[in-house]
Design an enzyme around this catalytic site. Structure first.
Site, PDB file in Angstrom:
ATOM      1  N   PRO A  94     -30.644  -3.704  12.131  1.00 31.92           N
ATOM      2  CA  PRO A  94     -31.921  -3.467  12.807  1.00 31.92           C
ATOM      3  C   PRO A  94     -32.818  -2.509  12.012  1.00 31.92           C
ATOM      4  O   PRO A  94     -34.003  -2.401  12.301  1.00 31.92           O
ATOM      5  CB  PRO A  94     -31.518  -2.838  14.147  1.00 31.92           C
ATOM      6  CG  PRO A  94     -30.045  -2.897  14.225  1.00 31.92           C
ATOM      7  CD  PRO A  94     -29.497  -3.198  12.868  1.00 31.92           C
ATOM      8  N   GLU A 122     -21.388   0.549  14.652  1.00 26.66           N
ATOM      9  CA  GLU A 122     -22.523   1.468  14.597  1.00 26.66           C
ATOM     10  C   GLU A 122     -23.285   1.348  13.300  1.00 26.66           C
ATOM     11  O   GLU A 122     -24.384   1.860  13.162  1.00 26.66           O
ATOM     12  CB  GLU A 122     -22.030   2.918  14.760  1.00 26.66           C
ATOM     13  CG  GLU A 122     -21.485   3.212  16.125  1.00 26.66           C
ATOM     14  CD  GLU A 122     -22.469   2.841  17.229  1.00 26.66           C
ATOM     15  OE1 GLU A 122     -23.554   3.447  17.267  1.00 26.66           O
ATOM     16  OE2 GLU A 122     -22.162   1.939  18.017  1.00 26.66           O
ATOM     17  N   ARG A 160     -34.363 -24.477   4.887  1.00 30.25           N
ATOM     18  CA  ARG A 160     -35.348 -25.537   5.160  1.00 30.25           C
ATOM     19  C   ARG A 160     -36.544 -25.493   4.215  1.00 30.25           C
ATOM     20  O   ARG A 160     -37.298 -26.452   4.122  1.00 30.25           O
ATOM     21  CB  ARG A 160     -35.786 -25.490   6.629  1.00 30.25           C
ATOM     22  CG  ARG A 160     -36.472 -24.205   7.031  1.00 30.25           C
ATOM     23  CD  ARG A 160     -36.614 -24.114   8.536  1.00 30.25           C
ATOM     24  NE  ARG A 160     -37.444 -25.188   9.071  1.00 30.25           N
ATOM     25  CZ  ARG A 160     -38.764 -25.248   8.922  1.00 30.25           C
ATOM     26  NH1 ARG A 160     -39.401 -24.312   8.262  1.00 30.25           N
ATOM     27  NH2 ARG A 160     -39.444 -26.244   9.451  1.00 30.25           N
ATOM     28  N   ASP A 175     -45.891 -25.739   9.480  1.00 33.65           N
ATOM     29  CA  ASP A 175     -45.132 -24.847  10.346  1.00 33.65           C
ATOM     30  C   ASP A 175     -46.013 -23.724  10.872  1.00 33.65           C
ATOM     31  O   ASP A 175     -46.965 -23.320  10.232  1.00 33.65           O
ATOM     32  CB  ASP A 175     -44.015 -24.144   9.553  1.00 33.65           C
ATOM     33  CG  ASP A 175     -42.865 -25.069   9.259  1.00 33.65           C
ATOM     34  OD1 ASP A 175     -42.819 -26.164   9.822  1.00 33.65           O
ATOM     35  OD2 ASP A 175     -42.020 -24.667   8.448  1.00 33.65           O
TER      36      ASP A 175
HETATM   37  N1  ADE Z   1     -27.792  -6.494  13.472  1.00 33.97           N
HETATM   38  C1  ADE Z   1     -27.996  -5.950  14.678  1.00 33.97           C
HETATM   39  N2  ADE Z   1     -29.251  -6.112  15.073  1.00 33.97           N
HETATM   40  C2  ADE Z   1     -29.887  -6.808  14.084  1.00 33.97           C
HETATM   41  C3  ADE Z   1     -31.199  -7.271  13.901  1.00 33.97           C
HETATM   42  N3  ADE Z   1     -32.150  -7.070  14.803  1.00 33.97           N
HETATM   43  N4  ADE Z   1     -31.478  -7.937  12.759  1.00 33.97           N
HETATM   44  C4  ADE Z   1     -30.528  -8.132  11.827  1.00 33.97           C
HETATM   45  N5  ADE Z   1     -29.278  -7.704  11.951  1.00 33.97           N
HETATM   46  C5  ADE Z   1     -28.943  -7.048  13.059  1.00 33.97           C
END
Ligand code: ADE
Length: 242
Positions: A94, A122, A160, A175
């Site tokens: 994230p 984590e 793709r 797209d």
């Molecule tokens: N791992 C956990 N959350 C994620 C996300 N939003 N994007 C990519 N990998 C992740």
């Protein structure tokens, strides 16, 4: 292109790459996709892939050794500078740079070998990021339990776009995002369904008018749903500008 996915849950991927465009691209030799169990690269007695965080705190952190060993096995090097040209090592987390169509396009155009590390718990020991990773990528501002679903998303978005992956009957040109706008609405037969009629213009055969209508609908939808894409002029730097 070769895509190697590193995960502690290889079973997660099951048949996910065996359908539709990805399956066809695999069969046509456009892409080779391999899923590897990180645990196989752990050398300690218990084949541990995670451990408690230094400094304390909740959760577990993925250990560096098995990931370094896996990347070294796949690239011949355990640091970025030693990779062959056109190799990218992605960490999904994230904290990464948000995935956009333009980024998928760059991978499809420039990379020949993509290694995708699925983070878990984590997090991943930061030395992986420091020494191995060329691109830390997030698929959106939400937290998944691990990078595995994100690896499927990233792989699909890239494959793709590889030359000839879509075949002649479809094209990535129209797209959503390919011109900085969301896609326009689409209709097929019947022309009237439960009292809902297909817009007249689409039945008219007037291709210039149809094109104009599609453009206008795409613009309206983008204004309504994603005004951020229009900020700073029509072509947003976060998406493809051609
Ligand atoms: N791992 C956990 N959350 C994620 C996300 N939003 N994007 C990519 N990998 C992740």
């Amino acid at each position: 292109m070769k895509i190697d996915v590193l995960t502690i849950f290889p079973e997660f991927f099951g048949q996910v790459f065996d359908f539709g465009i990805i399956r066809r691209a695999k069969l046509a030799g456009i892409v080779e996709i391999n899923v590897h169990d990180i645990r196989e690269f752990a050398t300690d007695k218990h084949r541990m892939t995670d451990d408690r965080p230094f400094g304390g705190g909740d959760g577990m952190v993925m250990k560096p050794e098995p990931i370094f060993a896996a990347v070294e096995h796949l690239t011949g090097a355990a640091e970025r500078s030693g990779y062959p040209a056109e190799t990218r090592v992605v960490l999904l987390s994230p904290q990464g740079k948000p995935l956009k169509q333009q980024m998928a396009r760059e991978f499809a155009d420039e990379a020949r070998h993509v290694i995708v590390i699925c983070g878990r718990y984590e997090g991943v020991d930061e030395r992986v990021n420091y020494a191995l990773v060329t691109d830390e990528i997030s698929i959106g501002d939400y937290v998944l339990s691990g990078g595995e679903p994100a690896a499927v998303v990233l792989t699909d978005a890239i494959v793709r776009l590889l030359p000839d992956a879509l075949g002649s009957e479809t094209s990535a040109e129209n797209d959503s995002f390919s011109d900085g706008l969301l896609d326009c609405p689409h209709y097929t037969r019947p022309a009237e369904f439960r009292g809902m009629k297909v817009p007249e213009v689409l039945l008219s055969g007037d291709h210039a008018e149809i094109e104009k209508w599609r453009r206008e609908m795409a613009m309206q939808k983008t204004k309504r749903i994603r005004p951020d894409l229009l900020e700073g002029g029509h072509s947003c730097p976060l998406v493809e500008s051609e």
